[in-house]
Write an enzyme that holds these catalytic residues in place. Structure first.
Site, mmCIF file in Angstrom:
data_model
loop_
_atom_site.group_PDB
_atom_site.id
_atom_site.type_symbol
_atom_site.label_atom_id
_atom_site.label_comp_id
_atom_site.label_asym_id
_atom_site.label_seq_id
_atom_site.Cartn_x
_atom_site.Cartn_y
_atom_site.Cartn_z
ATOM 1 N N TYR A 54 5.854 6.613 -11.908
ATOM 2 C CA TYR A 54 4.554 6.119 -11.425
ATOM 3 C C TYR A 54 3.795 5.400 -12.546
ATOM 4 O O TYR A 54 3.229 4.320 -12.339
ATOM 5 C CB TYR A 54 3.774 7.322 -10.911
ATOM 6 C CG TYR A 54 2.468 7.052 -10.218
ATOM 7 C CD1 TYR A 54 2.424 6.737 -8.866
ATOM 8 C CD2 TYR A 54 1.261 7.147 -10.917
ATOM 9 C CE1 TYR A 54 1.206 6.521 -8.224
ATOM 10 C CE2 TYR A 54 0.049 6.940 -10.289
ATOM 11 C CZ TYR A 54 0.028 6.632 -8.934
ATOM 12 O OH TYR A 54 -1.183 6.419 -8.310
ATOM 13 N N SER A 63 -3.732 2.507 -11.712
ATOM 14 C CA SER A 63 -4.060 3.932 -11.879
ATOM 15 C C SER A 63 -4.314 4.222 -13.346
ATOM 16 O O SER A 63 -3.761 3.551 -14.228
ATOM 17 C CB SER A 63 -2.882 4.787 -11.403
ATOM 18 O OG SER A 63 -3.068 6.141 -11.773
#
Ligand code: NAP
Length: 243
Positions: free
Chosen positions: A154, A141
């Site tokens: 995350y 990501s």
């Protein structure tokens, strides 16, 4: 027969990857953890498009489940092997770090990072033995490159996944197995459904969120024979939203 395993293949980016690979005639193993209805729908769509696939439920973050499911699959497919692995399953539990429950830290690391480790470690020996050009793509990501406020868990998981991608690529290169990561920005899926799209898209030079099919096309390329000399890379797909 060479199969593709897509973790988190039931919805979002994983679902789009399953459909793309199926359209190229690659049989897909659609992994999911809890949403059986979505997984069934993805399988139905794969078949309706002329492809073939099967469902395989397991929690990527549970090593015993990973082992049991993949051992059972191999037992029932003695002449087949998984040549393409897309480590896509992931969750987010956003919060400012000082308010983040410990379980949310661990849950996100477990699904995105430990899940990659459990599944990849289980499949790697066969991929390396075959020397048929195994392919691994890890769904990272932009958050793992740039770091995003409210996503310490995350961002940490995805940054670690990028590090593991680069290390593993060097371990596997001599066996013609490539390992790459894809780093999407904002893509329209259930994961981003609750975000303020109209606010966030102003940050994106292309002024829109990406579509799952656009990410699937990139993953498909990295899994292809044409990408045989690309390994250890992190390819961003974010509409110009650079760090
Ligand atoms: P999504 O729509 O929420 O779908 C998540 C998928 O992962 C579902 O298929 C889900 O299965 C599966 N899953 C979650 N936890 C799992 C577990 N423990 N074991 C097995 N499967 C599990 O998410 P998405 O947007 O498609 O995201 C896919 C990947 O891309 C994630 O790794 C995410 O971090 C990454 N990513 C997404 C974006 C974005 O903007 N959407 C941006 C950058 C990176 P069930 O259907 O059974 O729940």
């Amino acid at each position: 027969m060479k199969y593709a395993l897509v973790t988190g293949g039931s919805r979002g980016l994983g679902r789009a990857v399953c459909l793309k690979l199926a359209s190229r005639g690659i049989p897909v193993i659609i992994n999911y953890v809890s949403n059986a209805a979505a997984a069934e729908q993805t399988l139905a769509d794969v078949c309706a498009a002329g492809g073939s696939g099967e469902l395989l439920r397991f929690d990527v973050g549970c090593e015993d489940e990973v082992e049991q499911a993949l051992a059972a699959w191999q037992d029932s497919h003695p002449d087949d092997y998984i040549a393409y692995l897309v480590n896509n399953a992931g969750i987010r539990r956003d919060n400012l770090m000082f308010m983040m429950p410990t379980e949310d830290w661990h849950a996100v690391i477990n699904a995105s990072l430990n899940g990659f480790y459990y599944v990849t470690k289980r499949l790697l020996p066969k991929m390396m033995q075959r020397r048929h050009g195994g392919r691994i793509v890890n769904m990272a990501s932009l958050s793992g490159i740039k770091g995003m406020a409210g996503q310490a868990n995350y961002s940490a998981a995805k940054a670690a996944l990028i590090g593991a991608t680069k290390a593993l690529a060097q371990e596997c290169a001599a066996r013609a197995v490539t390992v790459n990561a894809v780093a999407p920005g904002f893509i329209e899926t259930d994961m981003t459904a609750e975000l303020p799209v109209d606010e966030l898209r102003k940050l994106v030079p292309m002024n829109r969120f990406g579509r799952p099919e656009e990410v699937a096309a990139l993953v498909d390329f990295l899994l292809s024979d044409e990408a045989a000399y690309i390994t250890g890379e992190v390819v961003s797909i974010n509409g110009g939203l650079y760090t």
